[in-house]
Each structure stands twice: as C-alpha cells, then as structure tokens.
Design a protein around this motif. Structure first.
Motif, PDB file in Angstrom:
ATOM      1  N   ASP A  87       0.814  -1.214   0.000  1.00 13.28           N
ATOM      2  CA  ASP A  87       0.000   0.000   0.000  1.00 13.28           C
ATOM      3  C   ASP A  87       0.848   1.265   0.000  1.00 13.28           C
ATOM      4  O   ASP A  87       0.528   2.237  -0.673  1.00 13.28           O
ATOM      5  N   LEU A  88       1.938   1.243   0.741  1.00 14.19           N
ATOM      6  CA  LEU A  88       2.770   2.448   0.837  1.00 14.19           C
ATOM      7  C   LEU A  88       3.423   2.799  -0.496  1.00 14.19           C
ATOM      8  O   LEU A  88       3.776   3.950  -0.729  1.00 14.19           O
ATOM      9  N   ASP A  89       3.568   1.848  -1.396  1.00 18.07           N
ATOM     10  CA  ASP A  89       4.158   2.138  -2.705  1.00 18.07           C
ATOM     11  C   ASP A  89       3.194   2.864  -3.627  1.00 18.07           C
ATOM     12  O   ASP A  89       3.627   3.593  -4.525  1.00 18.07           O
ATOM     13  N   GLY A  90       1.904   2.695  -3.432  1.00 21.75           N
ATOM     14  CA  GLY A  90       0.916   3.331  -4.294  1.00 21.75           C
ATOM     15  C   GLY A  90       1.027   4.842  -4.288  1.00 21.75           C
ATOM     16  O   GLY A  90       0.989   5.485  -5.341  1.00 21.75           O
ATOM     17  N   LYS A  91       1.178   5.413  -3.103  1.00 25.20           N
ATOM     18  CA  LYS A  91       1.276   6.876  -2.980  1.00 25.20           C
ATOM     19  C   LYS A  91       2.531   7.393  -3.673  1.00 25.20           C
ATOM     20  O   LYS A  91       2.487   8.367  -4.427  1.00 25.20           O
ATOM     21  N   ASP A  92       3.656   6.725  -3.429  1.00 24.54           N
ATOM     22  CA  ASP A  92       4.915   7.156  -4.042  1.00 24.54           C
ATOM     23  C   ASP A  92       4.890   6.987  -5.555  1.00 24.54           C
ATOM     24  O   ASP A  92       5.331   7.869  -6.293  1.00 24.54           O
ATOM     25  N   MET A  93       4.367   5.863  -6.020  1.00 20.76           N
ATOM     26  CA  MET A  93       4.298   5.635  -7.463  1.00 20.76           C
ATOM     27  C   MET A  93       3.448   6.707  -8.136  1.00 20.76           C
ATOM     28  O   MET A  93       3.818   7.233  -9.185  1.00 20.76           O
ATOM     29  N   ALA A  94       2.307   7.033  -7.541  1.00 18.77           N
ATOM     30  CA  ALA A  94       1.436   8.054  -8.124  1.00 18.77           C
ATOM     31  C   ALA A  94       2.152   9.405  -8.172  1.00 18.77           C
ATOM     32  O   ALA A  94       2.089  10.111  -9.185  1.00 18.77           O
ATOM     33  N   LYS A  95       2.837   9.756  -7.098  1.00 19.45           N
ATOM     34  CA  LYS A  95       3.551  11.046  -7.045  1.00 19.45           C
ATOM     35  C   LYS A  95       4.621  11.101  -8.138  1.00 19.45           C
ATOM     36  O   LYS A  95       4.687  12.067  -8.898  1.00 19.45           O
ATOM     37  N   TYR A  96       5.433  10.071  -8.250  1.00 17.42           N
ATOM     38  CA  TYR A  96       6.505  10.059  -9.252  1.00 17.42           C
ATOM     39  C   TYR A  96       5.938   9.979 -10.670  1.00 17.42           C
ATOM     40  O   TYR A  96       6.385  10.675 -11.581  1.00 17.42           O
ATOM     41  N   PHE A  97       4.954   9.102 -10.860  1.00 19.40           N
ATOM     42  CA  PHE A  97       4.368   8.872 -12.177  1.00 19.40           C
ATOM     43  C   PHE A  97       3.706  10.140 -12.715  1.00 19.40           C
ATOM     44  O   PHE A  97       4.018  10.604 -13.812  1.00 19.40           O
ATOM     45  N   TYR A  98       2.795  10.708 -11.945  1.00 15.66           N
ATOM     46  CA  TYR A  98       2.076  11.892 -12.422  1.00 15.66           C
ATOM     47  C   TYR A  98       2.963  13.124 -12.463  1.00 15.66           C
ATOM     48  O   TYR A  98       2.772  13.998 -13.310  1.00 15.66           O
ATOM     49  N   GLY A  99       3.933  13.190 -11.565  1.00 15.34           N
ATOM     50  CA  GLY A  99       4.891  14.296 -11.628  1.00 15.34           C
ATOM     51  C   GLY A  99       5.626  14.311 -12.951  1.00 15.34           C
ATOM     52  O   GLY A  99       5.837  15.364 -13.562  1.00 15.34           O
ATOM     53  N   ARG A 100       6.004  13.147 -13.437  1.00 20.17           N
ATOM     54  CA  ARG A 100       6.713  13.025 -14.721  1.00 20.17           C
ATOM     55  C   ARG A 100       5.747  13.161 -15.892  1.00 20.17           C
ATOM     56  O   ARG A 100       5.999  13.877 -16.854  1.00 20.17           O
TER      57      ARG A 100
END
Length: 146
Positions: A87-100
């Motif tokens: 679950d904790l990876d979902g937030k980070d992935m979304a931040k990095y993914f959408y940021g890029r």
C-alpha cells in the motif's frame, strides 16, 4: 484518464469475476469493464493488487486480467500490477508517475497515452532508490499499450 486506488481481487479460475473493490461492498468486475466502451480514453492507472495477474493459470495464452479489460474497453495505455502491491508504494508511485507524466518539461505535445510508459519507467526508477526497497515491490508495476 482514470486512477483506481483500491483493492484488486483475483478470483482463481474465474477470470470474469476478478474485480476492483469499491466503496462499501460494491465491486467493478472484469466482466463489467469489458462490457463498457470508453472511446478516446487515454490512460488507466490501476493502483491495486493483481490487476495484471492471470486468474486462470491453466491457460497462460489467455491474457485475461483487469489491465487487459481496461485496454479492451478503450484505454490506450494501462499501468497495472502483476501481484499484490505494498500500500505504501501506491502513494509514491502516483507522485513520481504523475509528476513526470504531467510535467510541462517532458514530451510537450505528445499524447498522455504515449508518455505513460516513460513516466512509469521514471517512477519505478525513483521507487527503486528508496531505502529498504525490495525487488518484488518495484518490479511489480507494468505498462500495457501505446
């Protein structure tokens, strides 16, 4: 563009019953998805477990999973997971993914669906650098489509 951040449920040997667990006891099943048509849909980000995992392992030639269903109903690009995700990876992935993906510095003028694979690669590389990150966590995310 659609982003699911919920539980993905895999029904062994019942691929059409694989689903997203929504609010309350509601579910959006693979069958519901393939019966839908979403013309001009660019991107589906499936931040949920088992979205690109086969429910029926007896027939590995049949690529029937939630991510494939999203493509079938019209999404040009789909990001999913091959197994249970942290679950904790979902937030980070979304931040990095959408940021890029949404940064005006990158790929200006290129449709979102065509930028999504590079955005996922960038997000996975960032996730991979986190302290304590295991291979099973960062390699889980996959891209299908344009």
């Amino acid at each position: 563009m659609v982003h699911f951040a919920c539980h993905g449920l895999l029904e062994e040997e019942k691929p059409f019953e694989a689903s997203f667990k929504l609010h309350g006891e509601n579910r959006l099943t693979l069958l519901d998805i393939i019966r839908s048509r979403v013309p001009n849909a660019e991107l589906a980000f499936l931040s949920a477990c088992h979205t690109a995992e086969l429910a029926d392992k007896k027939d590995p030639d049949e690529m029937l999973h939630l991510a494939a269903a999203m493509q079938y109903c019209g999404f040009r690009s789909v990001v999913g997971t091959m197994w249970e995700m942290a679950d904790l990876d979902g937030k980070d992935m979304a931040k990095y993914f959408y940021g890029r993906l949404l940064s005006p510095r990158w790929d200006a003028g290129v449709p979102i669906a065509e930028r999504s694979a590079k955005a996922l690669q960038f997000a996975v590389q960032k996730l991979r650098l986190k302290k304590g990150m295991t291979t099973e966590r960062w390699v889980n995310f996959v891209h299908y489509g344009a």
